[in-house]
Design a protein around this motif. Structure first.
Motif, mmCIF file in Angstrom:
data_model
loop_
_atom_site.group_PDB
_atom_site.id
_atom_site.type_symbol
_atom_site.label_atom_id
_atom_site.label_comp_id
_atom_site.label_asym_id
_atom_site.label_seq_id
_atom_site.Cartn_x
_atom_site.Cartn_y
_atom_site.Cartn_z
ATOM 1 N N TRP A 7 0.848 -1.184 0.000
ATOM 2 C CA TRP A 7 0.000 0.000 0.000
ATOM 3 C C TRP A 7 0.890 1.243 0.000
ATOM 4 N N GLY A 8 0.289 2.390 -0.218
ATOM 5 C CA GLY A 8 1.014 3.650 -0.148
ATOM 6 C C GLY A 8 0.855 4.477 -1.406
ATOM 7 N N ASN A 9 1.512 5.592 -1.401
ATOM 8 C CA ASN A 9 1.438 6.514 -2.532
ATOM 9 C C ASN A 9 2.231 5.997 -3.722
ATOM 10 N N ILE A 17 7.524 14.550 -2.929
ATOM 11 C CA ILE A 17 7.689 14.828 -1.502
ATOM 12 C C ILE A 17 9.172 14.872 -1.149
ATOM 13 N N TYR A 18 9.958 13.949 -1.711
ATOM 14 C CA TYR A 18 11.404 13.953 -1.490
ATOM 15 C C TYR A 18 12.026 15.251 -1.986
ATOM 16 N N LYS A 19 11.634 15.675 -3.186
ATOM 17 C CA LYS A 19 12.214 16.894 -3.761
ATOM 18 C C LYS A 19 11.848 18.122 -2.935
ATOM 19 N N ALA A 20 10.657 18.126 -2.381
ATOM 20 C CA ALA A 20 10.216 19.295 -1.625
ATOM 21 C C ALA A 20 10.866 19.380 -0.257
ATOM 22 N N PHE A 21 10.957 18.260 0.455
ATOM 23 C CA PHE A 21 11.410 18.321 1.836
ATOM 24 C C PHE A 21 12.876 17.942 2.009
ATOM 25 N N VAL A 22 13.264 16.798 1.531
ATOM 26 C CA VAL A 22 14.620 16.301 1.786
ATOM 27 C C VAL A 22 15.631 17.050 0.938
ATOM 28 N N LYS A 50 19.141 6.575 -0.197
ATOM 29 C CA LYS A 50 18.165 5.863 0.625
ATOM 30 C C LYS A 50 16.752 6.390 0.372
ATOM 31 N N ALA A 51 16.617 7.704 0.253
ATOM 32 C CA ALA A 51 15.296 8.289 0.008
ATOM 33 C C ALA A 51 14.754 7.872 -1.354
ATOM 34 N N ILE A 52 15.597 7.873 -2.379
ATOM 35 C CA ILE A 52 15.134 7.486 -3.718
ATOM 36 C C ILE A 52 14.797 5.998 -3.754
ATOM 37 N N ARG A 53 15.586 5.185 -3.073
ATOM 38 C CA ARG A 53 15.274 3.743 -3.014
ATOM 39 C C ARG A 53 13.919 3.507 -2.367
ATOM 40 N N LEU A 54 13.642 4.229 -1.285
ATOM 41 C CA LEU A 54 12.343 4.075 -0.625
ATOM 42 C C LEU A 54 11.206 4.551 -1.515
ATOM 43 N N CYS A 55 11.419 5.651 -2.228
ATOM 44 C CA CYS A 55 10.373 6.186 -3.105
ATOM 45 C C CYS A 55 10.043 5.226 -4.245
ATOM 46 N N LEU A 56 11.072 4.666 -4.859
ATOM 47 C CA LEU A 56 10.859 3.813 -6.031
ATOM 48 C C LEU A 56 10.679 2.343 -5.681
ATOM 49 N N GLY A 57 10.957 1.970 -4.447
ATOM 50 C CA GLY A 57 10.815 0.574 -4.047
ATOM 51 C C GLY A 57 11.917 -0.312 -4.605
ATOM 52 N N ARG A 59 15.776 -2.252 -4.568
ATOM 53 C CA ARG A 59 16.603 -2.984 -3.618
ATOM 54 C C ARG A 59 17.923 -2.268 -3.401
ATOM 55 N N LYS A 60 18.626 -2.668 -2.340
ATOM 56 C CA LYS A 60 19.926 -2.063 -2.033
ATOM 57 C C LYS A 60 20.977 -2.399 -3.073
ATOM 58 N N THR A 61 20.775 -3.477 -3.811
ATOM 59 C CA THR A 61 21.763 -3.896 -4.801
ATOM 60 C C THR A 61 21.625 -3.165 -6.135
ATOM 61 N N THR A 62 20.632 -2.311 -6.257
ATOM 62 C CA THR A 62 20.451 -1.544 -7.487
ATOM 63 C C THR A 62 21.581 -0.526 -7.616
ATOM 64 N N PRO A 63 22.276 -0.490 -8.747
ATOM 65 C CA PRO A 63 23.353 0.493 -8.917
ATOM 66 C C PRO A 63 22.820 1.925 -8.831
ATOM 67 N N THR A 64 23.652 2.793 -8.302
ATOM 68 C CA THR A 64 23.194 4.167 -8.077
ATOM 69 C C THR A 64 22.940 4.921 -9.373
ATOM 70 N N ASN A 65 23.707 4.632 -10.421
ATOM 71 C CA ASN A 65 23.466 5.347 -11.680
ATOM 72 C C ASN A 65 22.119 4.957 -12.284
ATOM 73 N N ILE A 66 21.734 3.697 -12.149
ATOM 74 C CA ILE A 66 20.415 3.253 -12.632
ATOM 75 C C ILE A 66 19.315 3.895 -11.799
ATOM 76 N N MET A 67 19.526 3.929 -10.500
ATOM 77 C CA MET A 67 18.533 4.486 -9.593
ATOM 78 C C MET A 67 18.304 5.976 -9.873
ATOM 79 N N LEU A 68 19.381 6.725 -10.076
ATOM 80 C CA LEU A 68 19.237 8.149 -10.367
ATOM 81 C C LEU A 68 18.580 8.379 -11.723
#
Length: 88
Positions: A7-9, A17-22, A50-57, A59-68
């Motif tokens: 569940w969730g947004n 929300i991440y862009k506005a606050f964090v 960590k914030a982007i991983r939580l937003c997109l759901g 895993r920790k093993t996802t490379p950062t360049n892919i995540m961004l």
């Protein structure tokens, strides 16, 4: 709680929300420290990742360049350089 396993947004709402606050809080303080300081930037990068991983759901093993790329976010160092150039 804004996000859960079943569940969730939507990721788009969570990213705004991440862009506005964090990210806004990190950008506000970016003029007070040198962005070439490795220890400060590494701790801020960890918060961003960590914030982007939580937003997109992702895993920790996802490379950062892919995540961004999925979040359509630049690295913080590039963002801080852009804001500094716009300020000057």
């Amino acid at each position: 709680m804004l996000r859960g396993t079943w569940w969730g947004n939507s990721p788009r709402t969570l990213l705004s929300i991440y862009k506005a606050f964090v990210r806004g809080s990190m950008e506000y303080g970016s003029f007070t420290f040198p962005y070439n300081n490795h220890s400060i930037m590494s701790s801020l990068d960890k918060i961003q990742f960590k914030a982007i991983r939580l937003c997109l759901g992702l895993r920790k093993t996802t490379p950062t360049n892919i995540m961004l790329a999925e979040a359509r976010e630049p690295p913080l160092c590039m963002r801080f350089k852009y804001l500094t150039s716009k300020y000057i």
